[in-house]
Design a protein around this motif. Structure first.
Motif, mmCIF file in Angstrom:
data_model
loop_
_atom_site.group_PDB
_atom_site.id
_atom_site.type_symbol
_atom_site.label_atom_id
_atom_site.label_comp_id
_atom_site.label_asym_id
_atom_site.label_seq_id
_atom_site.Cartn_x
_atom_site.Cartn_y
_atom_site.Cartn_z
ATOM 1 N N VAL A 1 0.849 -1.197 0.000
ATOM 2 C CA VAL A 1 0.000 0.000 0.000
ATOM 3 C C VAL A 1 0.881 1.241 0.000
ATOM 4 N N ASP A 2 0.541 2.195 -0.844
ATOM 5 C CA ASP A 2 1.296 3.453 -0.840
ATOM 6 C C ASP A 2 0.355 4.593 -1.224
ATOM 7 N N ALA A 3 0.591 5.766 -0.626
ATOM 8 C CA ALA A 3 -0.290 6.917 -0.869
ATOM 9 C C ALA A 3 -0.012 7.578 -2.218
ATOM 10 N N ASP A 4 1.031 7.151 -2.911
ATOM 11 C CA ASP A 4 1.394 7.741 -4.202
ATOM 12 C C ASP A 4 0.801 6.868 -5.327
ATOM 13 N N TRP A 5 -0.241 7.438 -5.987
ATOM 14 C CA TRP A 5 -0.941 6.661 -7.029
ATOM 15 C C TRP A 5 0.015 6.189 -8.115
ATOM 16 N N GLU A 6 0.918 7.078 -8.518
ATOM 17 C CA GLU A 6 1.841 6.730 -9.613
ATOM 18 C C GLU A 6 2.696 5.523 -9.256
ATOM 19 N N ARG A 7 3.165 5.541 -8.024
ATOM 20 C CA ARG A 7 4.003 4.438 -7.529
ATOM 21 C C ARG A 7 3.206 3.128 -7.537
ATOM 22 N N VAL A 8 1.956 3.222 -7.049
ATOM 23 C CA VAL A 8 1.109 2.021 -6.995
ATOM 24 C C VAL A 8 0.895 1.475 -8.402
ATOM 25 N N SER A 9 0.614 2.373 -9.349
ATOM 26 C CA SER A 9 0.313 1.858 -10.690
ATOM 27 C C SER A 9 1.581 1.311 -11.350
ATOM 28 N N ALA A 10 2.740 1.895 -11.059
ATOM 29 C CA ALA A 10 3.990 1.342 -11.599
ATOM 30 C C ALA A 10 4.205 -0.074 -11.066
ATOM 31 N N PHE A 11 4.054 -0.244 -9.757
ATOM 32 C CA PHE A 11 4.277 -1.579 -9.172
ATOM 33 C C PHE A 11 3.281 -2.593 -9.724
ATOM 34 N N ARG A 12 2.041 -2.146 -9.929
ATOM 35 C CA ARG A 12 1.026 -3.062 -10.471
ATOM 36 C C ARG A 12 1.441 -3.615 -11.826
ATOM 37 N N GLN A 13 2.111 -2.753 -12.596
ATOM 38 C CA GLN A 13 2.544 -3.197 -13.929
ATOM 39 C C GLN A 13 3.880 -3.925 -13.867
ATOM 40 N N GLY A 14 4.367 -4.138 -12.671
ATOM 41 C CA GLY A 14 5.629 -4.878 -12.521
ATOM 42 C C GLY A 14 6.837 -4.011 -12.778
ATOM 43 N N SER A 15 6.634 -2.689 -12.863
ATOM 44 C CA SER A 15 7.812 -1.851 -13.090
ATOM 45 C C SER A 15 8.186 -1.139 -11.785
ATOM 46 N N CYS A 16 9.488 -1.047 -11.558
ATOM 47 C CA CYS A 16 9.958 -0.525 -10.288
ATOM 48 C C CYS A 16 10.313 0.957 -10.452
ATOM 49 N N PRO A 17 9.732 1.854 -9.654
ATOM 50 C CA PRO A 17 9.980 3.286 -9.868
ATOM 51 C C PRO A 17 11.369 3.752 -9.422
ATOM 52 N N PHE A 18 12.182 2.853 -8.903
ATOM 53 C CA PHE A 18 13.566 3.202 -8.574
ATOM 54 C C PHE A 18 14.457 2.023 -8.934
ATOM 55 N N TYR A 19 15.772 2.298 -8.957
ATOM 56 C CA TYR A 19 16.707 1.259 -9.368
ATOM 57 C C TYR A 19 17.113 0.425 -8.161
ATOM 58 N N GLU A 20 16.775 -0.835 -8.181
ATOM 59 C CA GLU A 20 17.232 -1.740 -7.118
ATOM 60 C C GLU A 20 17.444 -3.102 -7.771
ATOM 61 N N PRO A 21 18.697 -3.520 -7.934
ATOM 62 C CA PRO A 21 18.969 -4.773 -8.637
ATOM 63 C C PRO A 21 18.163 -5.938 -8.065
ATOM 64 N N LYS A 22 17.683 -6.782 -8.965
ATOM 65 C CA LYS A 22 16.934 -8.021 -8.651
ATOM 66 C C LYS A 22 15.487 -7.784 -8.184
ATOM 67 N N LEU A 23 15.130 -6.538 -7.862
ATOM 68 C CA LEU A 23 13.758 -6.301 -7.412
ATOM 69 C C LEU A 23 12.745 -6.470 -8.550
ATOM 70 N N PRO A 24 13.015 -5.975 -9.770
ATOM 71 C CA PRO A 24 12.024 -6.155 -10.839
ATOM 72 C C PRO A 24 11.662 -7.619 -11.067
ATOM 73 N N GLU A 25 12.655 -8.516 -11.030
ATOM 74 C CA GLU A 25 12.373 -9.950 -11.239
ATOM 75 C C GLU A 25 11.463 -10.484 -10.119
ATOM 76 N N LEU A 26 11.745 -10.049 -8.908
ATOM 77 C CA LEU A 26 10.967 -10.514 -7.759
ATOM 78 C C LEU A 26 9.520 -10.000 -7.842
ATOM 79 N N LEU A 27 9.379 -8.750 -8.281
ATOM 80 C CA LEU A 27 8.040 -8.164 -8.438
ATOM 81 C C LEU A 27 7.261 -8.941 -9.492
ATOM 82 N N SER A 28 7.903 -9.187 -10.626
ATOM 83 C CA SER A 28 7.206 -9.880 -11.725
ATOM 84 C C SER A 28 6.754 -11.252 -11.277
#
Ligand code: UDX
Length: 453
Positions: A41-68
């Motif tokens: 849960v996050d109060a930032d709509w943009e952040r929420v919608s990015a995560f929903r699409q599996g895209s990470c709004p910041f650079y953190e190695p290995k996190l995109p794979e884990l999200l997907s």
């Protein structure tokens, strides 16, 4: 990739993570990977919608794979607080920001807002796990001021994730610290870490909070200590690389966090050390060592400026390349990065600064002085400059084709290696003037002497 841990009874637990910054997003994705049903849960709509699409709004190695993989398995979902309709689950992690106030204290408004929001959706006896870094004593205050009659049980569970290695650190922590007063709640939090092997330390709430600050303060003390030694090395003609290795081989001291340079930055160390200093002052204790750690760290950022002044007399009109604007390699985070202060100081003194970072350009754009020219590559930043300051030891910078670099730079071709990450002797052989931090061997003064012989 990591083995999928979706097995066993513990997989049934439902977890909500409030706040999707580095810590919250990594925790949510990692817990989903471990088989739990997780809502971020996050109060930032943009952040929420990015995560929903599996895209990470910041650079953190290995996190995109884990999200997907979490999204694909249906175990990871993301919501804005206004969208929540169902109870939050047995465990609610709070991982919101706790920024510094101007006077050094900690702004707890996001923590309080999260804690006030939770009971509306979780009327049961869920466990509220505090992952945000809060000053010693905060948990007990929050319990007394915010949680009476809520039914929620409070547990402090500080995180020690390093940016850039956060996913690895989640699955391979040095220790798991759980501070609480309720046995059942502690057992549930232990269960959350099933499958992760690490020493477990159960304490009271305030001690758990204090461990986090003490760990960061101790590591920062190591950095400032080695930087003090580096300054001494310059004066006695010793080499800090050898000193660090020589003391680090003693297992009581250890090799890590003994790299001399421009000091620490980032979203944690500066803020947490100021907060601990402030907390001590409020309690009537003058934590002198912390003051020294902070002062030494601030002083390190002046080194490139002093060195360039010594070499050029005035740096007005001198063209300088800044390599690295992230506070360390493998992150896009520029918060409290040494590069920001260094750029400001250089620009104030009239230098023409060009900067490049492999990941942090977007974040640094608004933090750097407008006059800094932001470049698309290291070579572009270096082209036509007289001096280079290596601020962040990205592998890309350490592996630059220096012979080619020597052709794009113009004399005197000074390199200030702010992280002792380059081979000074080789650079001097290639015709650069080199200077590190506390390195006795290669220094540009030495080349001056050699040239004049
Ligand atoms: C830190 C802690 O390591 C982590 O446990 C905590 O949860 C958050 O704060 P992080 O901020 O990601 O993590 O960075 P870290 O890798 O610890 O480095 C902190 C700073 O110290 C960086 O600016 C780095 O360049 C500097 N540093 C580190 C040195 O100057 N010398 C060293 O030897 C090590």
């Amino acid at each position: 990739m990591l083995e999928d841990r979706n097995k066993g009874d513990e997989a049934k637990m439902r977890i909500t993570v409030v706040g999707l910054g580095y810590v919250g997003a990594v925790a949510a994705a990692a817990l989903a990977h471990s088989g739990y049903n997780v809502v971020g849960v996050d109060a930032d709509w943009e952040r929420v919608s990015a995560f929903r699409q599996g895209s990470c709004p910041f650079y953190e190695p290995k996190l995109p794979e884990l999200l997907s993989s979490g999204l694909a398995a249906g175990r990871l979902r993301f919501h804005h607080p206004e969208e929540m309709t169902t109870p939050l689950g047995e465990v609610i992690l709070v991982a919101v920001g706790t920024p510094s106030r101007s006077y050094g204290g900690t702004d707890l408004s996001q923590v309080r807002a999260a804690i006030r929001w939770v009971p509306q959706y979780e009327p049961g006896s869920a466990v509220l796990v505090m992952k945000s870094t809060v000053p010693p004593g905060t948990g007990l205050r929050l319990v007394a001021e915010e949680l009476v009659n809520s039914g929620l049980r409070y547990v402090a569970n500080p995180e020690f994730l390093r940016e850039g290695q956060a996913v690895y650190d989640w699955f391979h922590p040095g220790r798991i610290v759980i501070g609480g007063e309720n046995e059942e709640a502690i057992t549930l939090v232990k269960k959350m870490y099933t499958g992760i092997e690490a020493p477990l330390l159960i304490t009271d709430i305030t001690s758990a909070e204090t461990i986090k600050y003490a760990a960061n303060a101790f590591l920062a003390t190591k950095i400032s200590f080695v930087n003090e030694m580096a300054s001494l090395c310059e004066r006695v003609g010793a080499n800090i690389d050898d000193i660090a290795r020589g003391i680090g081989l003693d297992p009581r001291i250890g090799q890590s966090f003994l790299r001399a340079g421009l000091g620490y930055g980032g979203s944690c160390f500066p803020k947490d050390i100021r907060a601990l200093d402030f907390c001590s002052a409020v309690k009537g204790y003058n934590f002198e060592l912390l003051r020294a750690v902070i002062n030494v760290n601030n002083r390190q950022r002046l080194l490139p400026l002093q060195a360039l002044h010594a070499a050029f007399g005035t740096i007005k009109g001198v063209k300088v390349a800044l390599l690295g604007v992230a506070f360390k390699p493998h992150t896009d985070d520029s918060r409290e990065a040494p590069a920001l202060d260094i750029a400001r100081l250089l620009v104030e003194d009239g230098a023409e600064v060009r900067a490049y970072d492999p990941q942090a350009m977007e974040n640094a754009r608004s933090l750097l002085p407008e006059k800094v020219v932001l470049c698309e590559s290291a070579l572009e930043a270096l082209r036509g400059t007289q001096a280079v300051v290596l601020v962040t030891e990205w592998p890309e910078f350490c592996e630059l084709p220096w012979e080619q670099v020597s052709r794009v730079l113009v004399p005197p071709r000074l390199i200030f290696d702010g992280r002792n990450a380059l081979d000074g002797r080789e650079l001097m052989r290639l015709g650069f003037y080199y200077r590190g931090v506390g390195r006795s061997g290669p220094r540009w003064e030495q080349r001056h002497q050699e040239n004049n012989q």
